[in-house]
Structure formats: C-alpha cells, structure tokens
Design a protein around this motif. Structure first.
Motif, PDB file in Angstrom:
ATOM      1  N   ARG A   1      60.104  37.527  39.822  1.00  0.00           N
ATOM      2  CA  ARG A   1      58.926  37.812  39.002  1.00  0.00           C
ATOM      3  C   ARG A   1      58.788  36.792  37.880  1.00  0.00           C
ATOM      4  O   ARG A   1      57.684  36.323  37.607  1.00  0.00           O
ATOM      5  CB  ARG A   1      59.017  39.232  38.451  1.00  0.00           C
ATOM      6  N   SER A   2      59.877  36.405  37.265  1.00  0.00           N
ATOM      7  CA  SER A   2      59.831  35.419  36.186  1.00  0.00           C
ATOM      8  C   SER A   2      59.370  34.060  36.703  1.00  0.00           C
ATOM      9  O   SER A   2      58.556  33.392  36.065  1.00  0.00           O
ATOM     10  CB  SER A   2      61.199  35.279  35.524  1.00  0.00           C
ATOM     11  N   ILE A   3      59.886  33.661  37.852  1.00  0.00           N
ATOM     12  CA  ILE A   3      59.501  32.369  38.421  1.00  0.00           C
ATOM     13  C   ILE A   3      58.023  32.364  38.788  1.00  0.00           C
ATOM     14  O   ILE A   3      57.309  31.391  38.537  1.00  0.00           O
ATOM     15  CB  ILE A   3      60.384  32.045  39.645  1.00  0.00           C
ATOM     16  N   ILE A   4      57.537  33.453  39.363  1.00  0.00           N
ATOM     17  CA  ILE A   4      56.119  33.545  39.721  1.00  0.00           C
ATOM     18  C   ILE A   4      55.254  33.506  38.462  1.00  0.00           C
ATOM     19  O   ILE A   4      54.226  32.827  38.426  1.00  0.00           O
ATOM     20  CB  ILE A   4      55.842  34.815  40.547  1.00  0.00           C
ATOM     21  N   LEU A   5      55.681  34.208  37.413  1.00  0.00           N
ATOM     22  CA  LEU A   5      54.921  34.214  36.167  1.00  0.00           C
ATOM     23  C   LEU A   5      54.872  32.817  35.543  1.00  0.00           C
ATOM     24  O   LEU A   5      53.827  32.392  35.047  1.00  0.00           O
ATOM     25  CB  LEU A   5      55.529  35.218  35.184  1.00  0.00           C
ATOM     26  N   ILE A   6      55.969  32.088  35.586  1.00  0.00           N
ATOM     27  CA  ILE A   6      55.993  30.721  35.053  1.00  0.00           C
ATOM     28  C   ILE A   6      55.050  29.831  35.863  1.00  0.00           C
ATOM     29  O   ILE A   6      54.284  29.040  35.303  1.00  0.00           O
ATOM     30  CB  ILE A   6      57.431  30.167  35.049  1.00  0.00           C
ATOM     31  N   GLY A   7      55.083  29.973  37.188  1.00  0.00           N
ATOM     32  CA  GLY A   7      54.158  29.202  38.028  1.00  0.00           C
ATOM     33  C   GLY A   7      52.705  29.554  37.740  1.00  0.00           C
ATOM     34  O   GLY A   7      51.834  28.680  37.704  1.00  0.00           O
ATOM     35  N   LEU A   8      52.454  30.834  37.515  1.00  0.00           N
ATOM     36  CA  LEU A   8      51.096  31.281  37.191  1.00  0.00           C
ATOM     37  C   LEU A   8      50.646  30.690  35.854  1.00  0.00           C
ATOM     38  O   LEU A   8      49.516  30.199  35.736  1.00  0.00           O
ATOM     39  CB  LEU A   8      51.051  32.803  37.164  1.00  0.00           C
ATOM     40  N   LEU A   9      51.512  30.719  34.863  1.00  0.00           N
ATOM     41  CA  LEU A   9      51.170  30.131  33.559  1.00  0.00           C
ATOM     42  C   LEU A   9      50.902  28.626  33.680  1.00  0.00           C
ATOM     43  O   LEU A   9      49.954  28.110  33.085  1.00  0.00           O
ATOM     44  CB  LEU A   9      52.295  30.369  32.550  1.00  0.00           C
ATOM     45  N   ALA A  10      51.746  27.931  34.439  1.00  0.00           N
ATOM     46  CA  ALA A  10      51.564  26.480  34.606  1.00  0.00           C
ATOM     47  C   ALA A  10      50.258  26.171  35.331  1.00  0.00           C
ATOM     48  O   ALA A  10      49.540  25.228  34.977  1.00  0.00           O
ATOM     49  CB  ALA A  10      52.754  25.890  35.360  1.00  0.00           C
ATOM     50  N   THR A  11      49.919  26.978  36.323  1.00  0.00           N
ATOM     51  CA  THR A  11      48.667  26.760  37.055  1.00  0.00           C
ATOM     52  C   THR A  11      47.467  27.091  36.182  1.00  0.00           C
ATOM     53  O   THR A  11      46.458  26.373  36.200  1.00  0.00           O
ATOM     54  CB  THR A  11      48.657  27.603  38.341  1.00  0.00           C
ATOM     55  N   LEU A  12      47.580  28.158  35.401  1.00  0.00           N
ATOM     56  CA  LEU A  12      46.490  28.484  34.473  1.00  0.00           C
ATOM     57  C   LEU A  12      46.316  27.382  33.427  1.00  0.00           C
ATOM     58  O   LEU A  12      45.195  27.062  33.040  1.00  0.00           O
ATOM     59  CB  LEU A  12      46.768  29.820  33.781  1.00  0.00           C
TER      60      LEU A  12
END
Length: 160
Positions: free
Chosen positions: A98-109
């Motif tokens: 979940r943390s890795i996905i959230l970091i990827g989501l933040l970077a993409t945003l």
C-alpha cells in the motif's frame, strides 16, 4: 529494563537478515530525512524569492507548477519516510504494498500537476491519466483486502 530489552529485540530482529533490514531502513530513513530537510529549505527559499521578486502572482499560473512540483517532492519524501517507519514497526506485507502504491500515485499526480499544457500531447495526457486511474484502483483493491482481513481476524477472535 524489560522495556529496553523488548525494544532492542524488536530492532535487532530474530534473524541476521531482519537485523540487516532494520539497519538499512534506519540508514535510508536518515538519508530521506536529510533530503526532505534540504527539499523543504529549497522550497521555502524559492517561495520567498518568488514573493520578493513579485513573481508569485495568482494571475500568472506558469509559476505554480514549479512550486507545486517542489511541494509534491517534499510530500513524496515524507511518504517514503513514513513507509520506512511502517516497515520497521510492522511486518505485514500488505502495508508495504500500500505504501509503495501510494508513493507511485503521488509521483504520478506530481507529474500531472507540473505538466505544461502548452507542450503536452494527447497520448501523454492519456497515459498519465491511465496510470493514475490504475494506481488508484490497485490502491483501493489493496485497502479493501486489508479491511477484509481485519474483519476476518475480528470474527475469528474468541469472545469473552
């Protein structure tokens, strides 16, 4: 004294690899904290510089992507640090995912926010939007799976 031994045992771990992993996480956390500090300092200096130069004008939206890009860089760093702390305090792999996905989501945003609309093509816009949608869906699925596993543990717990 027992609390110290408990805390030391949790930090050291049960195996040599767990101890190694905790030391690496500690070093990475320290590096991330230093980088977050520098990024925050740079953000503050850049914002003060823009204010002093009179360039932080709400009517001029070309300045905001750079400022928000720096802001999101700090947020991504904070999320990295938080994920390291979660990894050291919890061994559940679902938290890591979940943390890795959230970091990827933040970077993409962040990429979506700092995009220059004058120089972007439609394909790149669709690709970034699809990545955000896919990461959001995966994050929701992982979060839903974690919620279900907590509910299953609660129903399996003995009464009384």
């Amino acid at each position: 004294m027992a609390d110290f031994h408990t805390a030391l045992r949790r930090f050291i771990g049960n195996t040599l690899y767990e101890t190694f992993e905790h030391i690496v996480m500690l070093v990475l956390t320290l590096v991330i904290v230093i980088l977050i500090g520098f990024a925050t300092w740079h953000l503050v200096l850049a914002t003060i510089g823009l204010i002093q130069a009179g360039e932080l004008d709400p009517a001029n939206p070309s300045v905001y992507p750079a400022v928000f890009g720096m802001f999101f860089t700090v947020l991504i760093g904070l999320e990295f640090k938080r994920s390291f702390l979660i990894v050291t305090s919890s061994q559940a792999s679902i938290v890591r995912i979940r943390s890795i996905i959230l970091i990827g989501l933040l970077a993409t945003l962040r990429k979506f926010i700092v995009i220059d609309l004058k120089e972007i093509n439609v394909g790149e816009t669709i690709a970034v939007a699809a990545a955000i949608l896919a990461l959001g869906l995966v994050y929701w699925l992982v979060r839903d799976q974690e919620r279900r596993s907590h509910e299953d543990q609660a129903t399996d717990a003995p009464l009384g």
